[in-house]
Design an enzyme around this catalytic site. Structure first.
Site, PDB file in Angstrom:
ATOM      1  N   GLY A 170      37.329  -3.595  -8.695  1.00  0.00           N
ATOM      2  CA  GLY A 170      37.314  -4.916  -9.308  1.00  0.00           C
ATOM      3  C   GLY A 170      38.109  -5.010 -10.597  1.00  0.00           C
ATOM      4  N   SER A 211      40.252  -2.163  -5.681  1.00  0.00           N
ATOM      5  CA  SER A 211      41.400  -3.048  -5.900  1.00  0.00           C
ATOM      6  C   SER A 211      42.479  -2.910  -4.831  1.00  0.00           C
ATOM      7  CB  SER A 211      41.993  -2.845  -7.301  1.00  0.00           C
ATOM      8  OG  SER A 211      41.036  -3.191  -8.295  1.00  0.00           O
TER       9      SER A 211
HETATM   10  P1  PGA Z   1      37.404  -4.290  -5.061  1.00  0.00           P
HETATM   11  O1  PGA Z   1      35.980  -3.690  -4.621  1.00  0.00           O
HETATM   12  O2  PGA Z   1      38.300  -4.263  -3.854  1.00  0.00           O
HETATM   13  O3  PGA Z   1      37.116  -5.666  -5.549  1.00  0.00           O
HETATM   14  O4  PGA Z   1      37.928  -3.393  -6.150  1.00  0.00           O
HETATM   15  C1  PGA Z   1      35.899  -2.612  -3.743  1.00  0.00           C
HETATM   16  C2  PGA Z   1      34.456  -2.206  -3.553  1.00  0.00           C
HETATM   17  O5  PGA Z   1      33.704  -2.223  -4.536  1.00  0.00           O
HETATM   18  O6  PGA Z   1      34.018  -1.872  -2.441  1.00  0.00           O
END
Ligand code: PGA
Length: 255
Positions: A170, A211
């Site tokens: 995230g 991400s």
């Molecule tokens: P993100 O989350 O792709 O938003 O970084 C991945 C996850 O926590 O599984």
């Protein structure tokens, strides 16, 4: 030999109605991309609606967690047997559950065993924090989390591992493909080989998460040991999740 997987972890997003609307929008196109496994993991309250909306497709449904005990006085929690029929997969050990819900390595092991007992396929998430990464502890942490999660488990057939560096979740700060490959190919798969033998290690899916988006997916998927993604933010957008699935199919030359 390993069927790649794109799993969308919706986290605490989408009401039951929004969840159903989302899968109704995405399902025809996603169903056509059947070369890889596609899984959506909505919040608990949306599982029934999503499962029903996806009936007749081979798109999997996953829960985001499960309790470490069979039943009892655990207000607010959901047990493995309650997920039977509602979910095919369950994410276990996600760093947000480790961080905010106090989930320990021992809990991850208990949850994984209960999920297997009730026919749910665990997606076991491991990964180091930023601090651990900066202290050079990435290998030690991932090794420890993985061994702890799998303690006493003899059959890996229904288990998927996800390596998710906490600092990449995230944040928009993805691990480089080389960093992700170094842990997945240099730590996770070798530990699996040590514990279960080379053939089992080679047959087990290991995802990258943190991400991942349509712009960085191809380079990550080109890594020989990365078998797919556990996707947070980008899985909430119809076009991005479709794009990620297509990219995985193209990179692994499965069209
Ligand atoms: P993100 O989350 O792709 O938003 O970084 C991945 C996850 O926590 O599984």
């Amino acid at each position: 030999m390993r069927i790649p997987m794109m799993a969308g972890n919706w986290k605490m997003n989408k009401t039951p109605a929004e969840a159903v609307e989302f899968v109704n929008t995405i399902k025809d196109e996603l169903q056509r991309l059947s070369q890889i496994e596609r899984v959506v993991c909505p919040p608990y309250v949306a599982l029934a609606g999503v499962k029903q909306a996806l009936a007749g497709t081979d798109i999997g449904v996953g829960a985001q967690d499960v309790h470490a005990e069979e039943s009892g006085a655990y207000t607010s929690s959901v047990a493995a047997n309650m997920l039977v029929g509602l979910a095919d997969y369950v994410i276990i050990g996600h760093s947000e559950t480790r961080q905010y819900l106090g989930v320990t390595d021992a809990d991850v092991n208990k949850k994984t065993k209960l999920a297997l007992k009730y026919g749910l396929k665990p997606i076991v998430a491991i990964g180091e924090t930023l601090e651990q990464n900066e202290l050079g502890q990435t290998t030690v942490v991932c090794d420890r989390q993985l061994r702890a999660a799998l303690e006493g488990i003899t059959d890996l057939q229904n288990i998927v591992i996800a390596y998710e560096p906490v600092w990449a979740i995230g944040t928009g700060r993805t691990a480089t493909p080389e960093q992700a490959q170094a842990i997945i190919g240099g730590v996770v798969r070798p530990v699996l080989a040590e514990l279960y033998g080379e053939a089992v290690a080679q047959a087990t899916r290991i995802l990258y998460g943190g991400s991942m988006n349509p712009a960085n997916c191809a380079d990550l998927m080109k890594q020989p040991d990365i078998d797919g993604g556990l996707i947070g933010g980008a899985s909430l957008k119809v076009n991005d999740f479709i794009a990620l699935t297509r990219i995985a199919i193209e990179v692994k030359a499965l069209f």
